[in-house]
Design an enzyme around this catalytic site. Structure first.
Site, mmCIF file in Angstrom:
data_model
loop_
_atom_site.group_PDB
_atom_site.id
_atom_site.type_symbol
_atom_site.label_atom_id
_atom_site.label_comp_id
_atom_site.label_asym_id
_atom_site.label_seq_id
_atom_site.Cartn_x
_atom_site.Cartn_y
_atom_site.Cartn_z
ATOM 1 N N CYS A 48 28.066 0.272 20.106
ATOM 2 C CA CYS A 48 27.045 -0.763 20.225
ATOM 3 C C CYS A 48 26.629 -0.977 21.676
ATOM 4 O O CYS A 48 27.477 -1.233 22.533
ATOM 5 C CB CYS A 48 27.594 -2.073 19.654
ATOM 6 S SG CYS A 48 26.543 -3.509 19.947
ATOM 7 N N TRP A 81 32.033 -5.298 10.773
ATOM 8 C CA TRP A 81 32.748 -4.305 11.560
ATOM 9 C C TRP A 81 34.215 -4.330 11.133
ATOM 10 O O TRP A 81 34.766 -5.383 10.796
ATOM 11 C CB TRP A 81 32.661 -4.636 13.049
ATOM 12 C CG TRP A 81 31.281 -4.543 13.620
ATOM 13 C CD1 TRP A 81 30.355 -5.539 13.702
ATOM 14 C CD2 TRP A 81 30.673 -3.389 14.217
ATOM 15 N NE1 TRP A 81 29.206 -5.078 14.306
ATOM 16 C CE2 TRP A 81 29.372 -3.765 14.621
ATOM 17 C CE3 TRP A 81 31.101 -2.081 14.432
ATOM 18 C CZ2 TRP A 81 28.500 -2.873 15.243
ATOM 19 C CZ3 TRP A 81 30.234 -1.188 15.045
ATOM 20 C CH2 TRP A 81 28.942 -1.581 15.449
ATOM 21 N N THR A 115 28.508 -9.806 14.477
ATOM 22 C CA THR A 115 28.115 -8.904 15.549
ATOM 23 C C THR A 115 29.215 -8.719 16.586
ATOM 24 O O THR A 115 30.116 -9.552 16.729
ATOM 25 C CB THR A 115 26.849 -9.427 16.261
ATOM 26 O OG1 THR A 115 27.129 -10.709 16.849
ATOM 27 C CG2 THR A 115 25.684 -9.554 15.299
ATOM 28 N N VAL A 116 29.129 -7.606 17.289
ATOM 29 C CA VAL A 116 29.909 -7.368 18.495
ATOM 30 C C VAL A 116 28.921 -7.322 19.671
ATOM 31 O O VAL A 116 27.759 -6.949 19.475
ATOM 32 C CB VAL A 116 30.706 -6.049 18.414
ATOM 33 C CG1 VAL A 116 31.840 -6.173 17.420
ATOM 34 C CG2 VAL A 116 29.813 -4.858 18.071
ATOM 35 N N TYR A 179 14.717 -0.733 19.291
ATOM 36 C CA TYR A 179 14.949 -1.211 17.935
ATOM 37 C C TYR A 179 13.639 -1.624 17.261
ATOM 38 O O TYR A 179 13.454 -1.414 16.063
ATOM 39 C CB TYR A 179 15.917 -2.393 17.947
ATOM 40 C CG TYR A 179 17.345 -1.995 18.209
ATOM 41 C CD1 TYR A 179 18.206 -1.712 17.156
ATOM 42 C CD2 TYR A 179 17.837 -1.894 19.504
ATOM 43 C CE1 TYR A 179 19.520 -1.340 17.386
ATOM 44 C CE2 TYR A 179 19.144 -1.519 19.746
ATOM 45 C CZ TYR A 179 19.985 -1.242 18.682
ATOM 46 O OH TYR A 179 21.283 -0.861 18.917
#
Length: 338
Positions: A48, A81, A115-116, A179
């Site tokens: 990521c 994740w 999210t990370v 993105y």
């Protein structure tokens, strides 16, 4: 195969959900979380780009001994994740298989993105923050009592306004711009994002033709934020996200700049190209339905001379490079350039 998430909505323009848990870890603990060595765990994925910012900053500042790091696997399903790189698929510090468990501990039924990067309080296993933009700024300004001797100042006060301005443009058109092109749901929205991306890359190409770093004569937060997108450009964004006017290695100043940073301790030694490609090509099944991961591109160019020393600049200012990568945090052989 576990159910994959959906990333493209036909007929629409991609809009990033930026509703993060904005709690901060500060020197004075004003949000209820004070800086404390050993208390928190930074959870990342090397795949990521947003998490990779935190990995680079933590290493440059030498915070490994005071802020532990958990590394999630490069692929995930629609739920979360996972820690499939660890023995038994369980994070050895947090004792969980899925990062969503730490989110639900903080906010039961949390309905936004898992999210990370995320920083988790090891005392109760709850996420403190996943606000990736503020996270690195706080590591640079609130954790200063715990950085290594010789750590660089990545967010120098006299340059903060310019760093913020440049970083904002880079986020809008490049970091998030790839993105907006890749997840575009219509031809029109894709073309708008594509043009904005390459207009900004042309602007950066011109800016970096005459100076070694984005702001000032040392590495700053602005460089970290741009680097994590550039290092993914040819392996992923050029083909997978259709950002294909040029490859990075066809933009001379940007390519030399990216190699300069890659060869600087703290940058390239955190990059896992295998994880990067596995994540994008395997997870985004609505873009790449077969899940086939490309063998290319040739990565040996990342280690070729860049010649940027002729522009002057001092990578770490009055500081020094970080030492060797902490044991257990090395990028595996075969996952690196060269």
């Amino acid at each position: 195969m576990a159910e994959q998430g959906s990333y493209v909505t036909p007929g629409t323009e991609y809009t990033r959900d930026q509703r993060y848990i904005a709690t901060r870890i500060t020197r004075d603990g004003r949000d209820g979380y004070a800086v404390e060595p050993g208390r928190y765990r930074l959870v990342v994925s090397r795949a990521c780009p947003w998490a990779s910012r935190a990995v680079v900053v933590r290493r440059l500042l030498g915070l490994e001994q005071v802020l532990s790091m958990g590394i999630a696997g490069p692929t995930h399903d629609a739920r979360s994740w996972t820690f499939d790189l660890d023995p038994g698929g369980v994070d050895p510090v947090l004792g969980i298989e899925r990062l969503q468990d730490a989110y639900f501990t903080r906010i039961p039924g949390y309905d936004k993105g898992i999210t990370v990067p995320a920083i988790v309080d090891t005392r109760d296993g709850a996420v403190v923050t996943n606000d990736f933009a503020q996270m690195t700024l706080d590591l640079e300004t609130e954790w200063t009592e715990h950085v290594r001797e010789g750590a660089p100042d990545l967010y120098p006060e006299p340059l903060r306004a310019e760093i913020d301005e440049v970083a904002s443009l880079v986020f809008r058109d490049v970091n998030n711009g790839v993105y907006r092109a890749g997840f575009a749901g219509s031809q029109e929205s894709y073309e708008r994002a594509y043009r904005r991306l390459f207009d900004r890359l042309d602007w950066l190409e011109e800016r970096l033709s005459g100076q070694r770093y984005l702001v000032g004569d040392t590495i700053t937060e602005a460089d970290v934020r741009l680097f994590t997108t550039l290092v993914r450009f040819d392996p992923v964004y050029h083909g997978h996200f259709k950002c294909n006017r040029n490859k990075l290695d066809e933009m001379p100043a940007l390519w030399a700049y990216a190699r300069d940073l890659f060869q600087t301790p703290g940058f390239g030694d955190t990059v896992d190209f295998v994880h990067i490609k596995q994540h994008y090509y395997c997870v985004h099944r609505d873009i790449n339905p077969t899940g086939i991961v490309p063998l290319g591109p040739d990565l040996s160019g990342w280690l070729t001379p860049h010649g940027r020393e002729s522009l002057g600049g001092r990578p770490f200012g009055d500081g020094t490079p970080p030492g060797p990568v902490a044991p257990g945090e090395e990028v595996p052989e075969g996952h690196r350039a060269g």
